[in-house]
Design a protein around this motif. Structure first.
Motif, mmCIF file in Angstrom:
data_model
loop_
_atom_site.group_PDB
_atom_site.id
_atom_site.type_symbol
_atom_site.label_atom_id
_atom_site.label_comp_id
_atom_site.label_asym_id
_atom_site.label_seq_id
_atom_site.Cartn_x
_atom_site.Cartn_y
_atom_site.Cartn_z
ATOM 1 N N ALA A 153 0.840 -1.190 0.039
ATOM 2 C CA ALA A 153 0.045 0.069 0.044
ATOM 3 C C ALA A 153 0.838 1.281 -0.092
ATOM 4 N N ALA A 154 0.653 2.002 -0.878
ATOM 5 C CA ALA A 154 1.296 3.365 -0.968
ATOM 6 C C ALA A 154 0.417 4.697 -0.301
ATOM 7 N N TRP A 155 -0.913 4.365 -0.476
ATOM 8 C CA TRP A 155 -1.922 5.367 0.126
ATOM 9 C C TRP A 155 -3.062 4.655 0.829
ATOM 10 N N ASP A 156 -3.642 5.709 1.590
ATOM 11 C CA ASP A 156 -4.863 5.120 2.651
ATOM 12 C C ASP A 156 -5.985 5.281 1.854
ATOM 13 N N LEU A 157 -5.930 6.443 0.986
ATOM 14 C CA LEU A 157 -7.248 6.463 0.079
ATOM 15 C C LEU A 157 -7.012 7.276 -1.172
ATOM 16 N N GLY A 158 -7.494 6.864 -2.162
ATOM 17 C CA GLY A 158 -7.182 7.206 -3.633
ATOM 18 C C GLY A 158 -8.553 7.439 -4.461
ATOM 19 N N TYR A 159 -8.481 8.488 -5.361
ATOM 20 C CA TYR A 159 -9.472 8.510 -6.299
ATOM 21 C C TYR A 159 -8.834 8.759 -7.688
ATOM 22 N N LEU A 160 -9.611 7.989 -8.678
ATOM 23 C CA LEU A 160 -9.272 8.025 -9.956
ATOM 24 C C LEU A 160 -10.314 8.533 -10.871
ATOM 25 N N GLY A 161 -10.309 9.662 -11.694
ATOM 26 C CA GLY A 161 -11.180 10.295 -12.404
ATOM 27 C C GLY A 161 -11.024 11.580 -12.952
ATOM 28 N N THR A 162 -11.373 11.805 -14.179
ATOM 29 C CA THR A 162 -11.371 13.407 -14.767
ATOM 30 C C THR A 162 -12.110 14.159 -13.962
ATOM 31 N N LEU A 174 -12.590 13.343 0.386
ATOM 32 C CA LEU A 174 -11.177 12.910 0.111
ATOM 33 C C LEU A 174 -10.253 14.142 0.747
ATOM 34 N N LEU A 175 -10.598 15.294 0.354
ATOM 35 C CA LEU A 175 -9.758 16.263 0.848
ATOM 36 C C LEU A 175 -9.734 16.787 2.236
ATOM 37 N N GLU A 176 -11.136 16.844 2.718
ATOM 38 C CA GLU A 176 -11.475 17.104 4.061
ATOM 39 C C GLU A 176 -10.686 16.110 4.918
ATOM 40 N N PRO A 177 -11.108 15.160 4.882
ATOM 41 C CA PRO A 177 -10.419 14.083 5.549
ATOM 42 C C PRO A 177 -8.867 13.919 5.540
ATOM 43 N N ALA A 178 -8.332 14.334 4.159
ATOM 44 C CA ALA A 178 -7.033 14.448 4.250
ATOM 45 C C ALA A 178 -6.406 15.374 5.109
ATOM 46 N N ARG A 179 -6.990 16.602 5.264
ATOM 47 C CA ARG A 179 -6.702 17.692 6.204
ATOM 48 C C ARG A 179 -6.901 17.200 7.710
ATOM 49 N N ARG A 180 -7.750 16.183 7.981
ATOM 50 C CA ARG A 180 -8.094 15.989 9.372
ATOM 51 C C ARG A 180 -7.004 14.671 9.798
ATOM 52 N N LEU A 181 -6.581 14.029 8.800
ATOM 53 C CA LEU A 181 -5.620 12.984 8.853
ATOM 54 C C LEU A 181 -4.232 13.325 8.387
ATOM 55 N N ILE A 189 -4.918 11.560 -5.855
ATOM 56 C CA ILE A 189 -5.816 11.980 -7.008
ATOM 57 C C ILE A 189 -5.311 11.876 -8.285
ATOM 58 N N ALA A 190 -5.915 10.989 -8.811
ATOM 59 C CA ALA A 190 -4.983 10.707 -10.133
ATOM 60 C C ALA A 190 -6.374 11.052 -11.408
ATOM 61 N N ARG A 244 -5.036 1.375 0.373
ATOM 62 C CA ARG A 244 -6.227 0.742 1.340
ATOM 63 C C ARG A 244 -7.810 0.792 1.132
ATOM 64 N N PHE A 245 -7.922 1.895 0.611
ATOM 65 C CA PHE A 245 -9.327 2.214 0.202
ATOM 66 C C PHE A 245 -9.444 3.091 -0.989
ATOM 67 N N THR A 246 -10.454 2.941 -1.972
ATOM 68 C CA THR A 246 -10.453 3.991 -3.173
ATOM 69 C C THR A 246 -11.990 4.481 -2.892
ATOM 70 N N LEU A 247 -11.915 5.764 -3.422
ATOM 71 C CA LEU A 247 -13.099 6.495 -3.341
ATOM 72 C C LEU A 247 -13.857 6.593 -4.648
ATOM 73 N N ASN A 248 -15.068 6.432 -4.979
ATOM 74 C CA ASN A 248 -16.102 6.335 -6.150
ATOM 75 C C ASN A 248 -16.898 7.476 -5.844
ATOM 76 N N VAL A 249 -16.885 8.536 -6.718
ATOM 77 C CA VAL A 249 -17.663 9.780 -6.679
ATOM 78 C C VAL A 249 -18.356 10.002 -8.053
ATOM 79 N N THR A 250 -19.705 10.287 -7.950
ATOM 80 C CA THR A 250 -20.510 10.127 -9.156
ATOM 81 C C THR A 250 -21.073 11.489 -9.377
ATOM 82 N N ARG A 251 -21.237 11.590 -10.676
ATOM 83 C CA ARG A 251 -21.687 12.887 -11.155
ATOM 84 C C ARG A 251 -23.297 13.177 -10.877
ATOM 85 N N ARG A 252 -23.732 14.383 -10.863
ATOM 86 C CA ARG A 252 -24.906 14.778 -10.176
ATOM 87 C C ARG A 252 -26.106 14.074 -11.210
#
Length: 366
Positions: A184-193, A206-213, A220-221, A254-262
């Motif tokens: 593992a290189a990252w605790d949480l990641g995201y892939l998306g345009t 993701l960004l707010e949890p990163a600030r808290r941790l 983010i890729a 360790r985890f990846t984030l899925n984010v969906t368009r409106r």
């Protein structure tokens, strides 16, 4: 297995995954079709933004042709289009409305539409925006294959005049997506345009949890993110990640984030290809909520739904590894059973074989 079919796709891109999710969706589906001996030609408009970023210029699982304008395409491929068992126009194709008009005039055996952006398409049509599909054209298609399922299919038929709306979710290439065994290189990641309507959720989950941790690592890729975004110091940025690198990328989280368009959230039943790719790699998924998600991957059993930064922080800090990996294994089982390119290709071929014959062709041959 169904009888071999001759299929022609006219889609946004097969050769380049830069800034779009269409290429990987088409690749998985067409590779699955090839495995069942179906013959496929993919025709792609030759445009500079993809020509300059091609990561699959010469696929070994189908024919790939480029065209500069519609007249040249019809002149070069018209006979092949007429002989094909099915011709599939795709969403977001340049000059899509004119392309569909030209195809409809060819008296094809079967003309279908594959909408990899269904909620976006319908929202555009509701605004009178006919960028790549005109409302009047929807009844022309023998089948309207939709990225979205569920209630969207009934809307397509009842409100938009589709003759037959068929769910055709995206899928994952089972040969390319599996855990690589890397550390593992990252605790949480995201892939998306970058997308303006996804950015608030990315900020929230993701960004707010990163600030808290600050002791944890995030990544983010994806392309097209504005330069003015201020990234926390523990968030690594990768500007573009070719599909060949996706499995390694997911395997190192360790985890990846899925984010969906409106528009996808509003429609429901619209799983992105990234969801299936991550699951195939055995990476635990944290996702925003939308209707239908639980029917695919149940919350707490095959993924984790988060609505607030606190929930993401709790998962990253407190969830035992045994629970994290158990949920990831359950998601992988679902995806490998039902959402691979091979599985989707079988669904697609069955649907094509069930289409009624074109009565115009019967009149011509009589």
């Amino acid at each position: 297995m169904t009888r071999p079919l001759d299929i022609v796709f006219l889609g946004l891109s097969l050769s380049s995954s830069w800034g779009n999710g269409h290429a990987t969706t088409y690749r998985a589906l067409i590779k699955g079709l090839r495995q069942d001996a179906h013959r496929v030609l993919f025709l792609e408009r030759d445009v500079p933004w993809y020509a300059n970023h091609r990561d699959l210029a010469s696929p070994d699982f189908c024919e790939l042709g480029y065209y500069s304008d519609l007249n040249a395409m019809i002149e070069l491929y018209g006979e092949r289009l007429r002989k094909a068992d099915a011709v599939i126009a795709g969403s977001y194709v340049p000059d899509g409305v004119a392309l569909i008009e030209r195809l409809a005039a060819l008296e094809l055996k079967s003309l279908c539409f594959y909408d990899i952006d269904t909620p976006v398409t319908l929202a555009k049509l509701d605004r009178g925006d006919e960028e790549y599909l005109a409302l009047r054209q929807i009844p022309l298609f023998d089948a309207y294959f939709s990225f979205s399922g569920g209630e969207v299919l009934a809307r397509l038929e009842q409100n938009y005049g589709a003759r037959s709306a068929v769910a055709l979710y995206c899928s994952v290439d089972q040969e390319r997506y599996a855990n690589t065994g890397e550390a593992a290189a990252w605790d949480l990641g995201y892939l998306g345009t970058y997308s303006p309507d996804r950015q608030p959720t990315l900020e929230h989950l993701l960004l707010e949890p990163a600030r808290r941790l600050p002791e944890m690592r995030f990544v983010i890729a994806g392309s097209q993110f504005p330069d003015e975004i201020e990234w926390p110091a523990n968030v690594e940025r990768i500007k573009h990640l070719a599909p060949a690198e996706h499995a390694s990328f997911y395997s190192r989280q360790r985890f990846t984030l899925n984010v969906t368009r409106r528009d996808m959230i509003a429609a429901g039943w619209s799983p992105s290809v990234r969801l299936f790719e991550a699951a195939a790699c055995g990476t635990p998924i944290i996702s925003d909520f939308w209707r239908g998600l639980g029917e695919l991957l149940p919350d707490g059993e095959a993924l984790f739904i988060a609505r607030a930064p606190e929930e993401v922080v709790a998962l990253l800090r407190e969830l035992p590894d045994s629970d994290r990996l158990s949920v990831a294994a359950a998601a992988r089982k679902v995806v490998m059973n039902s959402h691979t390119g091979a599985a989707r290709a079988r669904e697609f071929a069955r649907a094509l074989l069930q289409l009624p014959a074109n009565p115009a062709l019967d009149r011509i041959s009589a």
